[in-house]
Design an enzyme around this catalytic site. Structure first.
Site, PDB file in Angstrom:
ATOM      1  N   SER A  80       0.836  -1.188   0.000  1.00 55.39           N
ATOM      2  CA  SER A  80       0.000   0.000   0.000  1.00 55.39           C
ATOM      3  C   SER A  80       0.879   1.248   0.000  1.00 55.39           C
ATOM      4  CB  SER A  80      -0.899   0.005   1.247  1.00 55.39           C
ATOM      5  OG  SER A  80      -1.728   1.151   1.276  1.00 55.39           O
ATOM      6  N   ASP A  81       0.296   2.350  -0.455  1.00 57.74           N
ATOM      7  CA  ASP A  81       0.961   3.643  -0.369  1.00 57.74           C
ATOM      8  C   ASP A  81      -0.113   4.710  -0.239  1.00 57.74           C
ATOM      9  OD1 ASP A  81       3.471   5.262  -0.548  1.00 57.74           O
ATOM     10  OD2 ASP A  81       2.428   6.117  -2.270  1.00 57.74           O
ATOM     11  N   GLN A  82       0.278   5.851   0.311  1.00 54.30           N
ATOM     12  CA  GLN A  82      -0.675   6.940   0.498  1.00 54.30           C
ATOM     13  C   GLN A  82      -0.074   8.243   0.007  1.00 54.30           C
ATOM     14  OE1 GLN A  82      -1.854   8.664   4.518  1.00 54.30           O
ATOM     15  NE2 GLN A  82      -3.677   7.468   4.032  1.00 54.30           N
ATOM     16  N   SER A 118      -3.593   3.377  -1.741  1.00 51.22           N
ATOM     17  CA  SER A 118      -3.657   2.225  -2.646  1.00 51.22           C
ATOM     18  C   SER A 118      -3.558   0.915  -1.880  1.00 51.22           C
ATOM     19  CB  SER A 118      -2.529   2.298  -3.678  1.00 51.22           C
ATOM     20  OG  SER A 118      -1.263   2.178  -3.043  1.00 51.22           O
TER      21      SER A 118
END
Length: 212
Positions: A80-82, A118
Site C-alpha cells: 500500500s501507499d498513500q 492504494s
C-alpha cells in the site's frame, strides 16, 4: 490474472509500519510483515492516485517470492501507499521534521485535503488486483499555537499531510468523507477484503494466542 489456488497461501504485508500492522492484527488476519526494499517515487507528473498505485506496486513487487517455502503455495504479497494533496492539488509529503509539519498544517487550516490510499495484491511477482481509495478531510481553522501543540504531542513527521488521525490528529478535523476510516490510517482494509473475496481467498482468523 492467475487462477486462485484451492487452498490458501501465506499472506505477507509489504510493510512494517505500526499503523498497517495494527490494522491487520485487528482484522485477525494471519500474516507476516516484511519491510519492502523500494524507494517511493515523488514523480509530480503523475496524478496522486496513479502515484499511490505505482508506489504500492513497487513495494509489493519488491518482496522476493523466494521467501516462501518452495514446497508451499507462493505467498500473496499485499502492499500500500498513500499520497496526500491540498485543495490546490499540491502534494503534502511526509514532513520529516517539526518546522515542515507546522508549515504544512498552516497551509491546510480551514481547507479540505485529499488522501489517496492504494492496495495492491500480487503473487509470484504478478499483480493480481489493485485499487485506490480516496478520502477527504476538512481541517478546522487553526492558529499557530494549536498547530504547534498538536505537532509536539503527536510528532507526525513520517505521516503524509503531517496528520495522525489514529492519534490526536482527530482534534484538528472538522469533517471526514471516506468509505473506510482505515484508509486514512494508512491501509484500505475494506477494499483489501473485497479484493481477496473477488480472487476467491477467504483467510482464516488468527487466534489471540497466535497473535501474541
Amino acid at each position: 490474472m492467475l487462477k486462485p489456488p484451492e487452498n490458501h497461501p501465506e499472506l505477507i504485508l509489504a510493510s512494517t509500519s505500526t499503523a498497517r500492522v495494527t490494522i491487520f492484527r485487528n482484522l485477525k488476519l494471519p500474516f507476516r510483515p516484511i519491510a519492502p526494499q523500494f524507494a517511493e517515487s515523488e514523480d509530480l507528473s503523475l496524478d496522486p492516485a496513479t502515484r499511490a498505485l505505482e508506489n504500492g506496486r513497487g513495494k509489493t513487487l519488491s518482496i522476493d517470492a523466494s521467501i516462501s517455502n518452495p514446497c508451499a503455495l507462493p505467498p500473496l504479497v499485499i502492499g500500500s501507499d498513500q499520497v496526500c494533496t491540498s485543495a490546490s492539488g499540491q502534494t503534502l509529503h511526509k514532513p520529516g521534521k517539526r518546522d515542515r509539519a507546522v508549515d504544512q498544517l498552516r497551509q491546510v487550516s480551514n481547507q479540505w485535503v485529499s488522501f489517496y490510499t492504494s492496495v495492491v495484491v500480487a503473487q509470484s511477482s504478478i499483480v493480481l488486483s489493485e485499487s485506490v481509495v480516496q478520502s477527504r478531510v476538512k481541517f478546522r481553522s487553526l492558529n499557530d499555537a494549536q498547530i504547534e501543540r498538536y505537532v509536539d504531542a503527536d510528532q507526525p513527521y513520517h505521516s503524509a499531510g503531517s496528520l495522525l488521525l489514529e492519534g490526536a490528529g482527530l482534534r484538528l478535523i472538522q469533517q471526514i468523507d471516506t468509505p473506510d476510516i482505515n484508509a486514512l490510517y494508512g491501509f484500505p482494509a475494506i477494499k483489501l477484503l473485497d479484493l481477496l473475496d473477488q480472487l476467491g481467498f477467504e483467510p482464516s482468523y488468527q487466534t489471540s494466542s497466535e497473535l501474541s
